[in-house]
Design an enzyme around this catalytic site. Sequence first.
Site, mmCIF file in Angstrom:
data_model
loop_
_atom_site.group_PDB
_atom_site.id
_atom_site.type_symbol
_atom_site.label_atom_id
_atom_site.label_comp_id
_atom_site.label_asym_id
_atom_site.label_seq_id
_atom_site.Cartn_x
_atom_site.Cartn_y
_atom_site.Cartn_z
ATOM 1 N N ALA A 297 0.815 -1.213 0.000
ATOM 2 C CA ALA A 297 0.000 0.000 0.000
ATOM 3 C C ALA A 297 0.854 1.271 0.000
ATOM 4 C CB ALA A 297 -0.908 0.002 1.221
ATOM 5 N N CYS A 357 -8.885 -1.547 12.659
ATOM 6 C CA CYS A 357 -9.488 -2.710 13.334
ATOM 7 C C CYS A 357 -8.619 -3.155 14.511
ATOM 8 C CB CYS A 357 -9.722 -3.852 12.358
ATOM 9 S SG CYS A 357 -8.219 -4.438 11.576
HETATM 10 N N1 SAH Z 1 -11.127 -4.379 3.128
HETATM 11 C C1 SAH Z 1 -11.098 -5.815 3.158
HETATM 12 C C2 SAH Z 1 -10.411 -6.373 4.390
HETATM 13 C C3 SAH Z 1 -8.991 -5.881 4.575
HETATM 14 S S1 SAH Z 1 -8.031 -6.887 5.598
HETATM 15 C C4 SAH Z 1 -12.505 -6.363 3.006
HETATM 16 O O1 SAH Z 1 -13.466 -5.580 2.970
HETATM 17 O O2 SAH Z 1 -12.659 -7.580 2.913
HETATM 18 C C5 SAH Z 1 -6.467 -6.211 5.381
HETATM 19 C C6 SAH Z 1 -5.794 -6.573 4.062
HETATM 20 O O3 SAH Z 1 -4.573 -5.825 3.983
HETATM 21 C C7 SAH Z 1 -5.392 -8.020 3.888
HETATM 22 O O4 SAH Z 1 -6.018 -8.533 2.740
HETATM 23 C C8 SAH Z 1 -3.866 -8.009 3.705
HETATM 24 O O5 SAH Z 1 -3.422 -8.916 2.708
HETATM 25 C C9 SAH Z 1 -3.634 -6.588 3.258
HETATM 26 N N2 SAH Z 1 -2.305 -6.037 3.548
HETATM 27 C C10 SAH Z 1 -1.539 -6.220 4.642
HETATM 28 N N3 SAH Z 1 -0.422 -5.477 4.564
HETATM 29 C C11 SAH Z 1 -0.484 -4.784 3.403
HETATM 30 C C12 SAH Z 1 0.366 -3.833 2.768
HETATM 31 N N4 SAH Z 1 1.510 -3.453 3.312
HETATM 32 N N5 SAH Z 1 -0.028 -3.344 1.588
HETATM 33 C C13 SAH Z 1 -1.189 -3.727 1.004
HETATM 34 N N6 SAH Z 1 -2.024 -4.617 1.559
HETATM 35 C C14 SAH Z 1 -1.687 -5.149 2.749
#
Ligand code: SAH
Length: 413
Positions: A297, A357
């Site tokens: 991200a 969360c």
């Molecule tokens: N918004 C989603 C849930 C998100 S859970 C829904 O509605 O279902 C958090 C997500 O962040 C996970 O899928 C995980 O793979 C991702 N994640 C964790 N670290 C990350 C990073 N550094 N960059 C991008 N995505 C990441």
Amino acid sequence: MTVVILKPHKEESLKRFHPWVFSGAIARVVLDAAHKAAAPEEGEPVTVLSAANEVLGVGHWQVGSIAVRILAFGVAELPEDFWHERIRAAYRVREALGLIRTENDTFRLVHGEGDFLPGLIVDIYAETAVIQAHSVGMHVCRQRIAEAILAEVPQVKNIYYKSDDTLPFKAEISEPKVGYLITDRSADRTQNTDQITDEFWSTENGLCFRIDWLRGQKTGFFIDQRENRALVERYARGKDVLNMFCYTGGFSLYALRGGAKSVDSVDVSQKAIDLVNVNVARNFPQAANHTAVAADAFEYLTAQKAKGCTYDLIILDPPAFAKHRDAVKNALRGYQRINAKAIEMIRPGGILFTFSCSQAVDKEAFRLAVFSAAAQVGRKVRILHQLHQPQDHPINIYHPEGEYLKGLVLFVE
Ligand code: SAH
């Protein structure tokens, strides 16, 4: 049964229905005759008495600072039909809340303390229930719980147990922590393979999601964002949307249904991105306005900004940045950083949905982190909505620790 006797005045919180007994509150433990060891076994049921010998309740014994998690107050033993009664009560609440409909067969049936079942999570995906135990006590009872779910929840035919990441890691457990407890089709379902061999679909507010509880995160899906996704749908019309930390594309599908001009979905996990594409293809076979990218991200936002990319609506739903109290400071810095990056990329008059969360980060602290991000970027920002976890993730009023999901919807000028 083993009896736990509290120190004087330590019964107060139990009388107020707080479901935990801390080890420091215990005066002594009287083991029943069957015990060979000097202490209760982790997961065994114990009766809790006050110093004055009043019966306070019965709960599961645990090793650690929470010594007992109370299952039933005011009784010395669990009633015969305890699991059936609790599961039935949880189901009735979801039914009364209007969550069980043909176009919605995805819901959380049991939310731990919020459903008076500390240490137990049960999510329902169409015909399948996924059970997650957070305590050895619930692990020990898993088969009885599964049988109660099968009897009390009409739609359920399969019950999968997934507790490899959630049971206390020091607990000595020899039985498998994952696998089907009950299934109508035992072949091919018990093995973990790297391919998605079975197609399990579940419906949330009329949108279909493929749920992979074998390899997916948590129980396979984040049911807790259902209501917040519906709000994104309301705001999506004509917008260029970025769904950051998209997992299997929950917010993306609602944005597409809401008439978004374009939706970009980003997650670091390639498996999640594969599922986003499967879900978009199933619900919107004609969609040419969706892209899904596997990327970090922070790096993605930095690269997009360098290209001059901007959006009308951004969703930030990162994983819990603070898993423990001592990680809160770093987590707040993380929230500030990611929110500042997103606020920078919102077009004037655009909207940011931002979430945390982390249970350890309370809503004031989160709001302060987002405020700091807005101030850092120097944009004029207003709060439109304050969001939280939905009605099938209830918070026991005597157990405020059950509150974890919070979100803000911001209008950025
Ligand atoms: N918004 C989603 C849930 C998100 S859970 C829904 O509605 O279902 C958090 C997500 O962040 C996970 O899928 C995980 O793979 C991702 N994640 C964790 N670290 C990350 C990073 N550094 N960059 C991008 N995505 C990441």
